[in-house]
Design an enzyme around this catalytic site. Structure first.
Site, short mmCIF file in Angstrom:
data_model
loop_
_atom_site.label_atom_id
_atom_site.label_comp_id
_atom_site.label_asym_id
_atom_site.label_seq_id
_atom_site.Cartn_x
_atom_site.Cartn_y
_atom_site.Cartn_z
N HIS A 20 14.56 15.30 7.59
CA HIS A 20 15.00 16.09 8.76
C HIS A 20 16.44 16.60 8.55
O HIS A 20 16.64 17.78 8.39
CB HIS A 20 14.87 15.34 10.09
CG HIS A 20 13.50 14.78 10.33
ND1 HIS A 20 12.39 15.58 10.34
CD2 HIS A 20 13.06 13.51 10.51
CE1 HIS A 20 11.32 14.83 10.55
NE2 HIS A 20 11.69 13.57 10.65
N ASP B 223 4.84 15.17 7.89
CA ASP B 223 5.35 14.18 8.84
C ASP B 223 4.29 13.63 9.80
O ASP B 223 3.44 12.84 9.41
CB ASP B 223 6.55 14.79 9.58
CG ASP B 223 7.36 13.76 10.35
OD1 ASP B 223 6.95 12.59 10.40
OD2 ASP B 223 8.43 14.11 10.89
C1 NGQ Z 1 8.23 7.66 12.64
N1 NGQ Z 1 8.87 9.76 13.60
O1 NGQ Z 1 8.68 6.87 11.82
O2 NGQ Z 1 7.03 7.91 12.74
C2 NGQ Z 1 9.21 8.36 13.55
C3 NGQ Z 1 9.13 7.73 14.90
C4 NGQ Z 1 10.87 5.97 15.03
C5 NGQ Z 1 9.78 10.71 13.48
N2 NGQ Z 1 11.01 10.36 13.27
C6 NGQ Z 1 9.41 6.26 14.88
N3 NGQ Z 1 9.46 11.97 13.55
O3 NGQ Z 1 11.66 6.87 15.01
O4 NGQ Z 1 11.23 4.82 15.21
ZN ZN Z 2 8.88 10.63 9.64
#
Ligand code: NGQ
Ligand code: ZN
Length: 459
Positions: free
Chosen positions: A276, A327
């Site tokens: 990101h 993602d």
């Molecule tokens: C993830 N998703 O690891 O799937 C994360 C959410 C978190 C994104 N950062 C979980 N898009 O941030 O703890």
């Molecule tokens: Zn991710």
């Protein structure tokens, strides 16, 4: 038995072929043991050659959470208060709650089939769902890693597994929430996980294993240093600066912004992928580009989650490298990731052809080449059609209406901006033809299992 007898050698012939050094006509590739053994351009096809119109290199997908494919479209209903990344995350955590390793394998297999069908030939699986429902490790602590590896073996996609260390619920070692219990490890647990994942990965032809501290909010500075030491030059992936709240929390904790903090406290180099990196100052953008690390951009998910726009123009001008990832897998489509990356920049700068690298350059071809280079670096495998590289290839239909009478870079512009996945004909992975006529060989059976597993998870 002499070695030649057991190694299958085949030849593919393409009228147009995007080689590592550029476009060539009438190209004959021989494949041996999953690798491109020879490249001849400007030759005639031989009788036994398999002939196609056009080949481009398979694309690395540098960031995936495969299981999230199962909740695609199920977080698009407005909630009681204002919806955000954080409310999406609660829905995602609820979805994860009941999953077994078999469920994860089924969801991942579906996601990987779709990735291959849209031209992704290797996936960086950023894998953090490790433990049983009560938060206890399975008898095999890498059982869940085994499940995503099995899905890769089944579908044929190249796997760079990034076992994730998740330990805390926020900056400054805040305790994790109940819903995060299945993700958690300390460093000792992580080392066992890594060893287990390596053992599972031996079933794959060309696996890469990296390490992944989940984010600055989920690991401590000491753990981050331990992870970097464990990497020993292998890929290191981390989520960073995706949300403004994360930037504010990091400032509150350390007085520095996430990318600023990371670059000051870790030896970030070309084996690092910062996923990101959405919210950066100009100085951070420049410093990230200079570090040689790859920016892991996930345009569809970043749009879906309302993250914000990556400062691509400044990053490119500073010579930064990037790749693309699917993602959350809310929509899996290589061309669309590239298209949305460019369109986000067009909308914010009110300009066209922002990601092209110079005057007269093709935006589609430059996007594709950059994401191939950056994605390959991030996943520990150089891509591109050249001798000695893996035979990861995508053939495009030049008889598709969006592709007719195109040549050279116009093929890439039309693929990325007009034709998209409908223009994909076949996909070879490690020399095996896994997609024919736009469909994965196992789509039907993988779909069946996926739909059955979803019934139990959604009900
Ligand atoms: C993830 N998703 O690891 O799937 C994360 C959410 C978190 C994104 N950062 C979980 N898009 O941030 O703890
Ligand atoms: Zn991710």
């Amino acid at each position: 038995m002499p070695e030649q007898v057991c190694t299958a050698q085949r030849a593919l012939f393409f009228e147009h072929c995007l080689l590592s050094e550029g476009w060539a006509r009438n190209v004959r590739l021989t494949l041996r043991d999953g690798v491109i053994a020879s490249v001849e351009a400007g030759v005639s096809a031989r009788l036994s050659d398999e002939r196609h119109a056009c080949a481009v290199p398979g694309m690395p997908n540098l960031h995936s959470h495969a299981f999230q494919r199962g909740m695609a479209g199920l977080a698009e209903r407005r909630g009681a208060s204002s919806d955000s990344f954080w409310t999406w995350r609660e829905i995602m955590y609820r979805f994860v709650d009941r999953m077994t390793p078999d469920d994860v394998q089924a969801l991942a297999a579906m996601a990987y089939v779709e990735m291959l069908e849209t031209g992704f030939t290797r996936v960086g699986e950023f894998h953090y769902l490790h433990h049983d429902r009560d938060g206890r490790p399975y008898a095999d602590p890498a059982a869940m890693s085994g499940a995503v590896i099995a899905a890769a073996a089944e579908t044929g996609i190249g796997m760079t597994l990034l076992p994730v260390l998740y330990r805390y619920g926020g900056f400054g070692a805040r305790p994790p929430g109940l819903a995060q219990a299945r993700f958690l490890n300390d460093i000792d647990g992580y080392v066992r996980l890594l060893e287990g994942a390596e053992a599972h990965a031996r079933s794959l032809p060309d696996p890469v294993i990296g390490v992944a501290p989940h984010s600055l909010r989920a690991v401590s500075p000491d753990q981050l240093a331990d992870m970097a030491a464990l990497a020993k030059g292998r890929p290191v992936h981390i989520h960073i600066a995706e949300q403004e709240k994360e930037v504010a929390d990091c400032l509150g904790w350390s007085g520095q912004r996430p990318v600023e903090w990371l670059l000051a406290h870790a030896e970030v180099g070309a084996n690092w992928c910062l996923v990101h990196a959405t919210h950066m100052t100009e100085a951070e953008t420049l410093a990230l580009a200079r570090s040689g690390a790859i920016a892991g951009l996930c345009p569809i998910t970043e749009a879906n989650l309302g993250d914000g726009l990556f400062p691509a123009q400044d990053f490119l001008a500073a010579g930064g490298r990037y790749g693309i990832g699917s993602d959350s897998n809310v929509l899996i489509d290589c061309a669309e990731e590239l298209r949305l990356l460019e369109y986000g920049q067009r909308l914010v700068h009110r300009a066209r052809n922002v990601m092209a690298t110079g005057s007269g350059r093709s935006t589609g071809a430059d996007l594709y080449a950059a994401a191939l280079d950056g994605g390959g670096a991030a996943l520990g495998r150089t891509g591109g059609i050249a001798v000695g590289h893996g035979a990861d290839l995508v053939s495009l239909r030049l008889d598709h209406p969006s592709m007719a009478h195109r040549e050279g870079d116009a093929i890439m512009d039309s693929f990325v901006f007009a034709g998209g996945r409908a223009a994909i004909d076949c996909v070879w992975r490690h020399g095996e033809k896994v997609v024919v006529n736009g469909r994965h060989r196992l789509r039907e059976s993988v779909e069946k299992v996926y739909v059955r597993v979803l019934e139990a998870l959604i009900a």
